[in-house]
Motif scaffolding. Structure first.
Motif, PDB file in Angstrom:
ATOM      1  N   THR A  84      -3.632  -3.351  17.892  1.00  0.00           N
ATOM      2  CA  THR A  84      -2.739  -1.722  16.965  1.00  0.00           C
ATOM      3  C   THR A  84      -3.018  -0.583  16.631  1.00  0.00           C
ATOM      4  N   LYS A  85      -2.211   0.900  17.092  1.00  0.00           N
ATOM      5  CA  LYS A  85      -2.057   1.505  16.766  1.00  0.00           C
ATOM      6  C   LYS A  85      -1.524   2.499  15.840  1.00  0.00           C
ATOM      7  N   VAL A  86      -1.597   3.059  14.780  1.00  0.00           N
ATOM      8  CA  VAL A  86      -0.845   3.603  13.809  1.00  0.00           C
ATOM      9  C   VAL A  86      -0.922   4.742  13.560  1.00  0.00           C
ATOM     10  N   TYR A  87      -0.221   5.667  13.334  1.00  0.00           N
ATOM     11  CA  TYR A  87      -0.238   6.892  12.726  1.00  0.00           C
ATOM     12  C   TYR A  87       0.312   7.359  11.047  1.00  0.00           C
ATOM     13  N   HIS A  88      -0.273   7.844  11.236  1.00  0.00           N
ATOM     14  CA  HIS A  88       0.063   8.161   9.123  1.00  0.00           C
ATOM     15  C   HIS A  88       0.233   9.519   8.856  1.00  0.00           C
ATOM     16  N   ARG A  89       1.538  10.048   8.430  1.00  0.00           N
ATOM     17  CA  ARG A  89       1.250  11.145   8.252  1.00  0.00           C
ATOM     18  C   ARG A  89       0.214  11.967   6.990  1.00  0.00           C
ATOM     19  N   HIS A  90       0.025  10.798   6.264  1.00  0.00           N
ATOM     20  CA  HIS A  90      -0.818  10.995   4.634  1.00  0.00           C
ATOM     21  C   HIS A  90      -1.641  10.413   4.922  1.00  0.00           C
ATOM     22  N   LEU A  91      -3.281  10.756   4.778  1.00  0.00           N
ATOM     23  CA  LEU A  91      -3.828   9.917   5.481  1.00  0.00           C
ATOM     24  C   LEU A  91      -4.709   9.396   4.163  1.00  0.00           C
ATOM     25  N   GLU A  92      -3.975   9.254   2.917  1.00  0.00           N
ATOM     26  CA  GLU A  92      -4.703   8.482   1.917  1.00  0.00           C
ATOM     27  C   GLU A  92      -4.097   6.822   2.405  1.00  0.00           C
ATOM     28  N   GLN A  93      -2.339   7.441   2.380  1.00  0.00           N
ATOM     29  CA  GLN A  93      -2.562   5.876   2.500  1.00  0.00           C
ATOM     30  C   GLN A  93      -2.741   5.006   4.008  1.00  0.00           C
ATOM     31  N   VAL A 106       0.533  -0.994  -0.079  1.00  0.00           N
ATOM     32  CA  VAL A 106      -0.230  -0.338  -0.232  1.00  0.00           C
ATOM     33  C   VAL A 106       0.639   1.538  -0.051  1.00  0.00           C
ATOM     34  N   VAL A 107       2.319   1.373   0.804  1.00  0.00           N
ATOM     35  CA  VAL A 107       2.690   2.513   1.029  1.00  0.00           C
ATOM     36  C   VAL A 107       3.438   2.777  -0.533  1.00  0.00           C
ATOM     37  N   LYS A 108       3.056   3.460  -0.509  1.00  0.00           N
ATOM     38  CA  LYS A 108       3.979   3.967  -1.996  1.00  0.00           C
ATOM     39  C   LYS A 108       5.937   4.296  -1.321  1.00  0.00           C
ATOM     40  N   LYS A 109       5.474   4.919  -0.714  1.00  0.00           N
ATOM     41  CA  LYS A 109       7.590   5.513  -0.048  1.00  0.00           C
ATOM     42  C   LYS A 109       7.328   4.502   0.980  1.00  0.00           C
ATOM     43  N   PRO A 110       8.400   3.666   1.445  1.00  0.00           N
ATOM     44  CA  PRO A 110       8.007   2.839   2.299  1.00  0.00           C
ATOM     45  C   PRO A 110       9.037   3.251   3.061  1.00  0.00           C
ATOM     46  N   PRO A 111       9.777   2.736   4.020  1.00  0.00           N
ATOM     47  CA  PRO A 111      10.401   3.174   5.386  1.00  0.00           C
ATOM     48  C   PRO A 111      11.359   3.256   4.430  1.00  0.00           C
ATOM     49  N   LYS A 112      12.406   4.045   5.113  1.00  0.00           N
ATOM     50  CA  LYS A 112      14.098   3.476   4.941  1.00  0.00           C
ATOM     51  C   LYS A 112      15.002   3.163   5.894  1.00  0.00           C
ATOM     52  N   ASN A 113      14.386   3.427   6.933  1.00  0.00           N
ATOM     53  CA  ASN A 113      15.230   3.360   8.118  1.00  0.00           C
ATOM     54  C   ASN A 113      13.469   3.136   9.674  1.00  0.00           C
ATOM     55  N   PHE A 155      12.309   6.644  10.266  1.00  0.00           N
ATOM     56  CA  PHE A 155      13.112   7.684   9.631  1.00  0.00           C
ATOM     57  C   PHE A 155      13.130   7.717   8.924  1.00  0.00           C
ATOM     58  N   ASP A 156      14.343   9.175   8.203  1.00  0.00           N
ATOM     59  CA  ASP A 156      15.251   9.023   7.023  1.00  0.00           C
ATOM     60  C   ASP A 156      16.378   9.220   6.818  1.00  0.00           C
ATOM     61  N   SER A 157      17.015   9.856   7.695  1.00  0.00           N
ATOM     62  CA  SER A 157      18.556   9.757   8.125  1.00  0.00           C
ATOM     63  C   SER A 157      19.042   9.559   9.563  1.00  0.00           C
ATOM     64  N   VAL A 158      20.203   9.017   9.290  1.00  0.00           N
ATOM     65  CA  VAL A 158      19.984   8.720  10.855  1.00  0.00           C
ATOM     66  C   VAL A 158      21.478  10.197  11.122  1.00  0.00           C
ATOM     67  N   GLU A 159      21.571  10.553   9.925  1.00  0.00           N
ATOM     68  CA  GLU A 159      22.919  12.292  10.650  1.00  0.00           C
ATOM     69  C   GLU A 159      21.810  12.648  11.376  1.00  0.00           C
ATOM     70  N   LEU A 160      20.618  13.107  10.781  1.00  0.00           N
ATOM     71  CA  LEU A 160      19.624  14.126  11.249  1.00  0.00           C
ATOM     72  C   LEU A 160      18.767  13.261  12.619  1.00  0.00           C
ATOM     73  N   ASN A 196       9.677  11.714   9.965  1.00  0.00           N
ATOM     74  CA  ASN A 196       8.397  10.278  10.018  1.00  0.00           C
ATOM     75  C   ASN A 196       6.960  10.490   9.225  1.00  0.00           C
ATOM     76  N   ASN A 197       7.402   9.451   8.530  1.00  0.00           N
ATOM     77  CA  ASN A 197       5.558   9.191   7.818  1.00  0.00           C
ATOM     78  C   ASN A 197       4.589   8.003   8.807  1.00  0.00           C
ATOM     79  N   PHE A 198       4.914   7.530  10.377  1.00  0.00           N
ATOM     80  CA  PHE A 198       4.253   6.206  10.334  1.00  0.00           C
ATOM     81  C   PHE A 198       4.980   6.443  12.116  1.00  0.00           C
ATOM     82  N   ILE A 199       3.972   5.894  12.501  1.00  0.00           N
ATOM     83  CA  ILE A 199       4.732   5.432  14.134  1.00  0.00           C
ATOM     84  C   ILE A 199       3.458   4.121  14.329  1.00  0.00           C
ATOM     85  N   HIS A 200       4.342   3.020  14.492  1.00  0.00           N
ATOM     86  CA  HIS A 200       3.406   1.523  14.859  1.00  0.00           C
ATOM     87  C   HIS A 200       3.594   1.367  16.059  1.00  0.00           C
ATOM     88  N   LEU A 201       2.647   1.107  16.574  1.00  0.00           N
ATOM     89  CA  LEU A 201       2.844   0.469  18.225  1.00  0.00           C
ATOM     90  C   LEU A 201       1.812  -0.662  18.542  1.00  0.00           C
TER      91      LEU A 201
END
Length: 136
Positions: free
Chosen positions: A111-120, A7-14, A62-67, A99-104
């Motif tokens: 399960t509780k999931v936070y989504h940044r983008h509602l369409e996802q 479903v997710v068009k941009k899956p997590p990098k990290n 998360f996107d970047s290890v440095e950040l 971040n785009n997600f938090i999965h708990l």
């Protein structure tokens, strides 16, 4: 968890694992969390955690290890709070993490999931409803 790749068009990098035991992922000394880097390793983690209930499923992407390593102690404390209390103090979406997600995974199999983008979210909800109805 497999629904994410469909479903997710941009899956997590990290992902940061908010409650992982030793042996899963790699330890990050700045945050004290374990992390998994790379889409292949993340997919393997999702597949394993789907079948093995002992593998924790509390994570934030998360996107970047440095950040990520620029998180302040207060931001790290907020992540600990989210993992412990299953709710957030401020916005659950962090600039430094991008971040785009938090999965708990909650007690009693919820399960509780936070989504940044509602369409996802709506796409994932649709897939889960369809899959669960097909199982019934």
């Amino acid at each position: 968890m497999n629904e994410y790749k469909d479903v997710v068009k941009k899956p997590p990098k990290n992902i940061l694992l908010l409650n992982a035991p030793q042996g899963i992922g790699e330890y990050d000394s700045h945050t004290g969390f374990r992390m998994i880097r790379g889409s292949v390793k993340i997919q393997e983690y999702f597949e394993k955690s789907q079948y093995i209930s002992e593998i924790p499923s509390k994570w934030i992407d998360f996107d970047s290890v440095e950040l990520m390593r620029q998180l302040t102690p207060v931001e790290i404390a907020e992540l600990l709070y989210i993992a412990h209390a299953h709710t957030h103090l401020h916005s659950p979406f962090y600039y430094k993490l991008q971040n785009n997600f938090i999965h708990l995974t909650l007690p009693k199999g919820m399960t509780k999931v936070y989504h940044r983008h509602l369409e996802q979210f709506y796409s994932l909800l649709s897939v889960n409803i369809t899959n669960n109805l097909e199982k019934k």
